[in-house]
Design an enzyme around this catalytic site. Structure first.
Site, mmCIF file in Angstrom:
data_model
loop_
_atom_site.group_PDB
_atom_site.id
_atom_site.type_symbol
_atom_site.label_atom_id
_atom_site.label_comp_id
_atom_site.label_asym_id
_atom_site.label_seq_id
_atom_site.Cartn_x
_atom_site.Cartn_y
_atom_site.Cartn_z
ATOM 1 N N HIS A 121 -66.303 -25.925 -22.981
ATOM 2 C CA HIS A 121 -65.637 -27.230 -22.947
ATOM 3 C C HIS A 121 -66.337 -28.162 -21.945
ATOM 4 O O HIS A 121 -66.648 -29.318 -22.263
ATOM 5 C CB HIS A 121 -64.167 -26.988 -22.577
ATOM 6 C CG HIS A 121 -63.331 -28.198 -22.438
ATOM 7 N ND1 HIS A 121 -62.308 -28.509 -23.312
ATOM 8 C CD2 HIS A 121 -63.335 -29.197 -21.517
ATOM 9 C CE1 HIS A 121 -61.728 -29.629 -22.935
ATOM 10 N NE2 HIS A 121 -62.330 -30.073 -21.842
ATOM 11 N N GLU A 122 -66.594 -27.650 -20.749
ATOM 12 C CA GLU A 122 -67.256 -28.477 -19.729
ATOM 13 C C GLU A 122 -68.666 -28.877 -20.159
ATOM 14 O O GLU A 122 -69.104 -30.008 -19.955
ATOM 15 C CB GLU A 122 -67.337 -27.734 -18.394
ATOM 16 C CG GLU A 122 -66.005 -27.333 -17.793
ATOM 17 C CD GLU A 122 -65.065 -28.497 -17.589
ATOM 18 O OE1 GLU A 122 -65.530 -29.621 -17.355
ATOM 19 O OE2 GLU A 122 -63.844 -28.272 -17.681
ATOM 20 N N HIS A 133 -68.588 -31.762 -22.471
ATOM 21 C CA HIS A 133 -68.474 -33.026 -21.727
ATOM 22 C C HIS A 133 -69.854 -33.471 -21.248
ATOM 23 O O HIS A 133 -70.217 -34.635 -21.356
ATOM 24 C CB HIS A 133 -67.578 -32.860 -20.497
ATOM 25 C CG HIS A 133 -66.109 -32.897 -20.782
ATOM 26 N ND1 HIS A 133 -65.510 -33.853 -21.576
ATOM 27 C CD2 HIS A 133 -65.104 -32.101 -20.351
ATOM 28 C CE1 HIS A 133 -64.201 -33.639 -21.616
ATOM 29 N NE2 HIS A 133 -63.931 -32.573 -20.887
ATOM 30 N N HIS A 190 -62.379 -36.011 -24.450
ATOM 31 C CA HIS A 190 -61.322 -35.183 -25.039
ATOM 32 C C HIS A 190 -60.939 -35.746 -26.404
ATOM 33 O O HIS A 190 -60.899 -36.962 -26.590
ATOM 34 C CB HIS A 190 -60.085 -35.158 -24.140
ATOM 35 C CG HIS A 190 -60.281 -34.312 -22.937
ATOM 36 N ND1 HIS A 190 -59.958 -34.698 -21.679
ATOM 37 C CD2 HIS A 190 -60.802 -33.070 -22.820
ATOM 38 C CE1 HIS A 190 -60.262 -33.737 -20.825
ATOM 39 N NE2 HIS A 190 -60.788 -32.741 -21.499
ATOM 40 N N TYR A 214 -56.640 -31.157 -25.743
ATOM 41 C CA TYR A 214 -55.687 -30.559 -24.809
ATOM 42 C C TYR A 214 -54.724 -29.647 -25.563
ATOM 43 O O TYR A 214 -54.442 -29.865 -26.734
ATOM 44 C CB TYR A 214 -54.834 -31.652 -24.162
ATOM 45 C CG TYR A 214 -55.342 -32.191 -22.838
ATOM 46 C CD1 TYR A 214 -56.595 -31.890 -22.346
ATOM 47 C CD2 TYR A 214 -54.518 -33.006 -22.066
ATOM 48 C CE1 TYR A 214 -57.022 -32.398 -21.131
ATOM 49 C CE2 TYR A 214 -54.940 -33.521 -20.857
ATOM 50 C CZ TYR A 214 -56.194 -33.219 -20.397
ATOM 51 O OH TYR A 214 -56.601 -33.725 -19.194
#
Ligand code: NAG
Ligand code: NAG
Ligand code: NAG
Ligand code: NAG
Ligand code: NAG
Length: 424
Positions: free
Chosen positions: A154-155, A158, A164, A213
């Site tokens: 996930h990071e 980014h 998101h 999320y």
């Protein structure tokens, strides 16, 4: 016959990341809202888990792509070798998921002398800047509790330039957001970002994205979901999953970096090596009741009374629960037998405590029951992800038992996935 068992466990908070552009500030680091707001000496504001450069704040800006898809990195020596290896393994997996056989699409490479690069370090929480900031070193925090493969992926996404998913302008067609259950300092994490700043690359809204999320992320009252899907929008989808890239996660990276679009080789160990999976949507799947229990676990949706008010999967679904109102005693459910050696038992637990608790046990014909892990006394009152490594000898049959001990407070589980090999 002698059997050797080693058991390990990790409870990993789902760390979520947010991108918040504020126009007057040099940079924003938006973090999982559970971390308190702070301003550090580099003038970054930590709200959640994403860093945005306000003067150049859009994934829509091609200057924020990493040239040639190459991301130079350094990894802090403060990490153990195991975690350093986990971080590199996540990089390799991401590359493998998006690269095709002939052409490298993105590549994380140890930094030599590049001026723009990422430094991965064990900071407070999990957070990353969105895209290449073009300011030299940019810090990516993979802090304690952020070391699971899915959170690292996930990071890194980014870093490649992605927001998101629920920040998309069209999100209200797919999800409801309960703003009363969010602290003011994390409200920005739930804002909609215009298409001028968040380029959807002509891809549909993806509730199964690793960049979405979960239902309870940043909730004040963790028993009440913040995000729930609109009816019919998330059937069979776990919201906020941190297991693997979705097909659209892969295609977007390929599209943004101008690569061949082909999502046929995404690594999904949790699917391909799965031995048992259940989101308790309606049944207990292949789990069976132990008939000698004093009472039974049940599948239910809505509020259990003294436990969750909704399931983990999407905040509006069912889960498996042992309810204090059914009895005060023990209830056991059993998985089928496995004999493949090491397995990972991954699930979410809701254990309010301090009096009721859950034991996860392993046992077999030649293996006396071992309590692998006990969940008690923590009063967490929220869904927590759990990864339990069980390293049994190949060929030794064993099963997993979930044993609820109830006095006051319910015990629940959801989104069980048991797969071959070590937990990732
Ligand atoms: C890095 O080193 C290479 C080879 O030594 C050199 O060609 C290149 O110009 C250097 N780049 C920077 C940004 O210093
Ligand atoms: C939204 O959250 C508030 C505060 O936590 C809660 O009282 C309310 O019932 C929630 N609304 C819905 C629709 O779930
Ligand atoms: C997609 O990737 C798979 C696996 O690498 C390959 O077999 C297949 O030919 C590719 N498809 C296209 C259309 O390139
Ligand atoms: C249940 O067991 C059957 C037969 O062993 C298997 O085919 C099926 O995939 C299992 N279902 C789940 C949800 O694990
Ligand atoms: C179990 O114990 C709790 C707390 O002592 C009590 O409130 C509840 O009524 C009991 N349930 C049953 C079924 O006996």
């Amino acid at each position: 016959m002698r059997c050797v068992w080693t058991i390990g466990i990790a409870i990993i908070p789902l760390c979520c990341i947010l991108a918040v552009p504020l126009l007057d500030l040099a940079e924003i680091t938006a973090n999982d809202g559970d971390t308190s707001t702070s301003v550090d000496d580099t003038q970054e504001i930590t709200i959640g888990d994403v860093i945005i450069n306000a003067h150049r704040n859009a994934i829509s800006n091609p200057n924020m792509k990493w040239p040639g898809g190459i991301v130079p990195y350094t990894i802090s020596p403060l990490y153990s070798m195991d975690i350093q290896n986990d971080i590199v393994a996540a990089m390799r997996q991401l590359e493998q998921d998006v690269n095709d056989v002939v052409r490298v699409c993105v590549k994380f490479r140890p930094r030599t002398n590049e001026s723009n690069y990422i430094r991965i370090y064990p900071g407070n929480g999990c957070r990353a800047a969105i895209g290449m900031q073009n300011r030299g070193r940019q810090d990516i925090s993979i802090g304690r509790g952020c070391e699971a493969r899915g959170v690292i992926l996930h990071e890194l996404i980014h870093v490649l330039g992605f927001w998101h998913e629920h920040n998309r302008a069209d999100r209200d067609t797919y999800i409801n957001i309960n703003l009363t259950n969010i602290r003011d300092n994390t409200k920005l994490d739930f804002r909609q970002v215009s298409s001028a700043m968040l380029n959807t690359l002509n891809t549909p809204y993806d509730l199964g994205s690793i960049m979405h999320y979960g239902p309870y992320t940043n909730a004040i009252d963790k028993t009440i979901p913040v995000i729930t899907p609109k009816p019919g929008k998330a059937v069979g989808i776990q919201l906020g999953q941190r297991m693997a890239l979705s097909t659209w996660d892969v295609v977007r990276i390929q599209r943004w970096y101008g690569c061949t679009e082909n999502a046929s080789h995404i690594t999904r160990t949790y699917l391909t090596d799965s031995l048992a999976r259940c989101d308790f949507a309606s049944s207990m799947c292949n789990l069976t009741h132990d008939t000698t229990s004093e009472f039974r676990w049940t599948v239910m949706e809505g509020s259990s009374g003294a436990g969750p008010r909704a399931g983990n999967t999407n905040g509006a679904d069912s889960f498996l629960v042992a309810k204090e109102t059914d009895n005060n005693g023990t209830a056991r459910i059993l998985t089928p037998f496995f004999n493949v050696g090491a397995i990972c038992v991954n699930f979410f637990v809701f254990q309010r405590g301090p009096f009721s608790y859950l034991d996860v046990m392993a046992s077999g014909p030649i293996i006396a029951p071992v309590v692998v892990q006990s969940f008690q006394g923590n009063n967490a009152n929220e869904w927590l992800p759990v990864h339990v490594d069980i390293n049994a000898p190949v060929g030794a049959a064993f099963q997993i038992t979930f044993e609820a001990h109830l006095s006051s407070g319910d015990v629940a589980i959801d989104d069980l996935n048991i797969y071959k090999g070590r937990c990732i």
